[in-house]
Design an enzyme around this catalytic site. Structure first.
Site, PDB file in Angstrom:
ATOM      1  N   ASP A   1      38.492   3.799  82.334  1.00  0.00           N
ATOM      2  CA  ASP A   1      37.537   4.890  82.524  1.00  0.00           C
ATOM      3  C   ASP A   1      37.520   5.700  81.231  1.00  0.00           C
ATOM      4  O   ASP A   1      38.499   6.370  80.889  1.00  0.00           O
ATOM      5  CB  ASP A   1      37.978   5.751  83.712  1.00  0.00           C
ATOM      6  CG  ASP A   1      36.977   6.857  84.040  1.00  0.00           C
ATOM      7  OD1 ASP A   1      36.246   7.299  83.129  1.00  0.00           O
ATOM      8  OD2 ASP A   1      36.942   7.295  85.200  1.00  0.00           O
TER       9      ASP A   1
ATOM     10  N   ARG B   1      15.635  -3.015  92.827  1.00  0.00           N
ATOM     11  CA  ARG B   1      17.066  -3.150  93.081  1.00  0.00           C
ATOM     12  C   ARG B   1      17.709  -4.181  92.163  1.00  0.00           C
ATOM     13  O   ARG B   1      18.929  -4.208  91.996  1.00  0.00           O
ATOM     14  CB  ARG B   1      17.297  -3.515  94.561  1.00  0.00           C
ATOM     15  CG  ARG B   1      18.754  -3.626  94.967  1.00  0.00           C
ATOM     16  CD  ARG B   1      18.948  -3.464  96.474  1.00  0.00           C
ATOM     17  NE  ARG B   1      17.972  -4.199  97.243  1.00  0.00           N
ATOM     18  CZ  ARG B   1      18.066  -5.503  97.556  1.00  0.00           C
ATOM     19  NH1 ARG B   1      19.099  -6.208  97.118  1.00  0.00           N
ATOM     20  NH2 ARG B   1      17.145  -6.087  98.281  1.00  0.00           N
TER      21      ARG B   1
ATOM     22  N   LYS C   1      28.621  12.996  83.227  1.00  0.00           N
ATOM     23  CA  LYS C   1      29.361  13.908  82.371  1.00  0.00           C
ATOM     24  C   LYS C   1      28.797  13.912  80.946  1.00  0.00           C
ATOM     25  O   LYS C   1      27.642  14.252  80.745  1.00  0.00           O
ATOM     26  CB  LYS C   1      30.841  13.526  82.398  1.00  0.00           C
ATOM     27  CG  LYS C   1      31.404  13.305  83.808  1.00  0.00           C
ATOM     28  CD  LYS C   1      31.228  14.484  84.740  1.00  0.00           C
ATOM     29  CE  LYS C   1      32.038  14.372  86.026  1.00  0.00           C
ATOM     30  NZ  LYS C   1      31.737  13.211  86.866  1.00  0.00           N
TER      31      LYS C   1
ATOM     32  N   TYR D   1      41.793  10.321  88.300  1.00  0.00           N
ATOM     33  CA  TYR D   1      40.933  11.222  89.070  1.00  0.00           C
ATOM     34  C   TYR D   1      41.254  11.047  90.556  1.00  0.00           C
ATOM     35  O   TYR D   1      41.411   9.921  91.046  1.00  0.00           O
ATOM     36  CB  TYR D   1      39.484  10.878  88.751  1.00  0.00           C
ATOM     37  CG  TYR D   1      38.436  11.523  89.616  1.00  0.00           C
ATOM     38  CD1 TYR D   1      38.446  12.885  89.882  1.00  0.00           C
ATOM     39  CD2 TYR D   1      37.400  10.758  90.134  1.00  0.00           C
ATOM     40  CE1 TYR D   1      37.457  13.466  90.659  1.00  0.00           C
ATOM     41  CE2 TYR D   1      36.402  11.323  90.906  1.00  0.00           C
ATOM     42  CZ  TYR D   1      36.448  12.675  91.167  1.00  0.00           C
ATOM     43  OH  TYR D   1      35.459  13.239  91.935  1.00  0.00           O
TER      44      TYR D   1
END
Length: 402
Positions: free
Chosen positions: A189, A63, A214, A116
């Site tokens: 972004d 982690r 993406k 988005y």
């Protein structure tokens, strides 16, 4: 401990430990190995203590960090020309952590209204409930952006390089100058553009965010996110991520790292294909409007020509079907044979999405209308196929609506 020294253990014990933890060797693999270990060992407890204390360049627990994931972070930081990067389990996790690192209750965020849909939901619901005030603006109207920041208390200005789904291109240098003048950080972004087209950090952005699901991954087989920023801010993000646990696994990191190898080749081909398809759609009698920065009719064409490489305007084409209704768009989508009706983008395959049904489903019809998202709008993510085959598929699907 090598296997020879383990021979005195009984069979069951050897089944557990044999072959594990070999001594370091001198060879270097040509591809980054996948390290699935959830924890890491050291030669002595003193070294482990240093690792647990946050020593740089060491690993202690999955982690906190992983060698495979670190390799991906190093690669993306290099491509974005930033000091460091931090990987996350998804693009939304990367965005969430970035915002958490910038704001607290009572602060303000100024955000582009052309975001988005899930980003808008995140800002309104999660951060709204935490007492963070959000103001949405027309990000292309620099006077409006500055007026919003001038009202004070803004800690973060948030936008997309190329907006989803109308493909409005943001004037990043001007936004960075305005944000910093009023003491705010700029988060961008960059998913639609990728570092192949533009590197926002070199234009003044403080955080560059990607849904690596993406274009960075590019093959439809991984979900991931990443933020490129300074080393100090990367440390802040990692402290948050160590607590909330939105870490990227090593297998997923390996897939994105592998995808990066062909990013320039894929993106170049996809942008060329998109430009050709956009020009074809613009001449089609059943298409009301084409949204593509490479077309002179697009409101961001001049900005795109200034910020993006010559002739490359992104690989997304949005267009509106004439007399578009939900039923008419549905009929068009169902006729497609090559282009995939998928709720994603950036893969090697051509994929199409209906924002009303998918990416902006959570917004009211009035909100979508105010953003310019009509019921006839579809978003095409252009793949690397032969452009003539993509055009033929669009043509036969549109012909069914005549």
């Amino acid at each position: 401990m090598d296997d020879q020294r383990r021979l005195h253990f009984r069979f069951t014990t050897r089944a557990v430990h044999a072959g594990e933890r070999p001594n370091p060797r001198d060879f270097i693999p040509t591809a980054t190995p996948i390290y699935p270990a959830s924890t890491f060992l050291y030669q002595n407890i003193e070294q482990m203590d240093a690792a647990l204390g946050g020593a740089v360049g060491v690993f202690v627990y999955g982690r906190y960090g992983n060698p495979t994931t670190e390799a991906l972070e190093t690669a993306v930081a290099s491509l974005e020309e930033q000091e460091a990067a931090l990987a996350f389990a998804s693009g939304m996790a990367a965005l969430h952590a970035t915002i958490l690192s910038c704001v607290e209750a009572g602060d303000r965020i100024v955000a582009s209204r052309d975001l988005y849909g899930q980003t808008i939901t995140l800002l309104r619901t999660i951060f709204g409930s935490l007492g963070v005030r959000v103001e949405f603006v027309d990000i292309l109207d620099l006077d409006q952006v500055e007026a919003a920041l001038r009202r004070g208390g803004v800690r973060l200005l948030l936008c997309e390089t190329i907006s989803n789904p109308l493909l409005r291109v943001t004037d990043l240098p001007s936004l960075a100058e305005i944000a910093h003048r009023y003491g705010a950080r700029l988060a961008v972004d960059n998913t639609f553009a990728t570092p192949y087209l533009v590197r926002p950090g070199t234009l003044g952005a403080d955080y560059v965010i990607h849904s690596a699901t993406k274009y960075l991954g590019g093959h439809g087989d991984v979900t991931a996110g990443i933020v490129a920023t300074t080393a100090d801010r990367r440390w802040e993000l990692n402290e948050i991520n160590k607590t909330i646990g939105s870490i990227l696994g090593p297998f997923e990191a390996f897939l994105v790292l592998r995808g990066l190898k062909t990013l320039p080749l894929r993106m170049h081909r996809q942008c060329e294909n998109a430009g050709r398809i956009a020009r074809w759609l613009a001449e089609h009698p059943l298409i009301e409007r084409v949204h593509y920065p490479g077309l002179p009719t697009h409101p961001s064409h001049e900005t795109a020509a200034r910020l993006l490489p010559p002739g490359l305007y992104g690989a997304i084409v949005s267009f509106e079907i004439r007399h578009g209704t939900r039923e008419r768009v549905t009929a068009f989508l169902e006729r497609l044979r090559l282009i995939l009706p998928a709720t994603t983008l950036g893969d090697v395959y051509s994929e199409i999405l209906y924002p009303v049904m998918a990416s902006h489903r959570g917004l009211s019809p009035e909100e979508r209308q105010a953003m310019g998202i009509s019921d006839g709008l579809v978003r095409l993510s252009v793949g690397i196929e032969d452009p003539e085959d993509i055009i033929a598929d669009l043509e036969q699907a549109l012909a069914s609506l005549a």
